[in-house]
Motif scaffolding. Sequence first.
Motif, mmCIF file in Angstrom:
data_model
loop_
_atom_site.group_PDB
_atom_site.id
_atom_site.type_symbol
_atom_site.label_atom_id
_atom_site.label_comp_id
_atom_site.label_asym_id
_atom_site.label_seq_id
_atom_site.Cartn_x
_atom_site.Cartn_y
_atom_site.Cartn_z
ATOM 1 N N ARG A 186 -44.529 94.269 -10.028
ATOM 2 C CA ARG A 186 -43.858 92.700 -9.963
ATOM 3 C C ARG A 186 -43.417 93.353 -8.529
ATOM 4 N N GLN A 187 -42.605 94.656 -8.940
ATOM 5 C CA GLN A 187 -41.829 95.536 -7.733
ATOM 6 C C GLN A 187 -43.246 95.249 -6.040
ATOM 7 N N THR A 188 -44.532 95.540 -6.088
ATOM 8 C CA THR A 188 -45.516 95.968 -5.288
ATOM 9 C C THR A 188 -46.184 94.919 -4.977
ATOM 10 N N ILE A 189 -45.723 93.107 -5.591
ATOM 11 C CA ILE A 189 -45.895 91.852 -4.976
ATOM 12 C C ILE A 189 -45.343 91.541 -4.328
ATOM 13 N N LEU A 190 -43.766 92.005 -4.688
ATOM 14 C CA LEU A 190 -42.718 90.848 -4.026
ATOM 15 C C LEU A 190 -42.875 91.714 -2.772
ATOM 16 N N SER A 191 -42.947 93.268 -2.309
ATOM 17 C CA SER A 191 -42.711 93.577 -1.432
ATOM 18 C C SER A 191 -43.715 93.316 -0.600
ATOM 19 N N ASN A 192 -44.556 93.148 -0.626
ATOM 20 C CA ASN A 192 -45.658 92.311 0.204
ATOM 21 C C ASN A 192 -45.842 91.744 0.322
ATOM 22 N N LEU A 193 -45.426 90.843 -0.010
ATOM 23 C CA LEU A 193 -44.937 89.059 -0.438
ATOM 24 C C LEU A 193 -43.432 88.374 0.363
ATOM 25 N N ILE A 194 -42.029 89.306 0.841
ATOM 26 C CA ILE A 194 -41.404 89.642 0.564
ATOM 27 C C ILE A 194 -40.510 90.362 2.008
ATOM 28 N N PRO A 195 -40.949 90.595 3.061
ATOM 29 C CA PRO A 195 -40.728 91.282 3.988
ATOM 30 C C PRO A 195 -39.400 90.937 4.578
ATOM 31 N N PHE A 196 -38.908 92.228 4.677
ATOM 32 C CA PHE A 196 -37.458 92.521 4.523
ATOM 33 C C PHE A 196 -36.378 92.265 5.765
ATOM 34 N N PRO A 197 -35.688 91.287 5.590
ATOM 35 C CA PRO A 197 -35.380 90.686 6.671
ATOM 36 C C PRO A 197 -34.644 91.824 7.726
#
Length: 330
Positions: A186-197
Amino acid sequence: MDKLLYFPYINLPKTDWTVRTLLYYDNISSIVPQEYFYSPERNYEPFMLELVRSELVIPINPIEVLEKPWEVSKPFIKFLEKNEKRLLKKRENFILGRRGKIHVGKFFFARIHVDKFDGEIFYQLEQLGLAERDNGQWYSVEKNTANHLMNYLATIISTKLEMRPTTDNFKKRYYSYKDIVENKKRQTILSNLIPFPDEIDLNKIRRFKDKHNELLKAFKNRIEQLVLDENLINGTDLFKLKIEELTIRKDELSAKMNESQINNIIFGSVCGIIGAVQGLKTAETTGALIGVLPGFVSAVHSALKVEKAENLFDQSGMKYLALVDKRIRR
């Protein structure tokens, strides 16, 4: 579950993990001492204070949740007393850490607020040689014991309130192998899809989530299908292709939201308005209006590109993230 209970700390860190978690889950809570409710400015860290004020994080007072705190604490004390050899080792660790002698870097205290438990449990921990009072409302507790204790409390409260206990630092001894594998995926997917603003506007995130709750559900459903697929293994080429597929779809939607794809609608609407106006104007005024028209249409077009972004049809679940890019990260 859409509701999370963060532990073992009070304050959520100002990191990309927190931002992604805020955007992915409906509700996040944290276990908070009673005094924090009365004097939030004095107790919370600045970022956590802003999270609470924007209602992105809901504080939970364990003393209010647990009807019989001491009765709940008894099984934990029995767990500590059951293995005498392990208890002696914990006591040794505590002594070494308190005096700062041998292996001081390995053994240190974790501070737990007294309001997080009934006072009796701290008395019992003191009797076992695993805790001591430290600076008013805080106790110093042997590191492993403190970790177990906070995990124990979080598990009980989250089960009672139907929440999922979570932390930004998963450890094998607290979670099953299945939970750890799924969380990493889950964290791998989200870290690729949601860059840190670069900049975090928490109030904007709150309003965005409220407005696009249905899109969030669709997005989450898409991600959890990948997370729960046991045949899809983190780090494999197939797993990377799945993430790339989602990224491409998100980028396509983001591009379409910025395209001039609604020109016909805009010109039809604007010309209709202009036509009605022209019937009421003199030739001189109309000439002036026509001169202004190109800039007027451009202005309307730019405004509608912003307001019409949600109208795009999408079945991939990525529309939520495309809107995150447009509304939160632009």
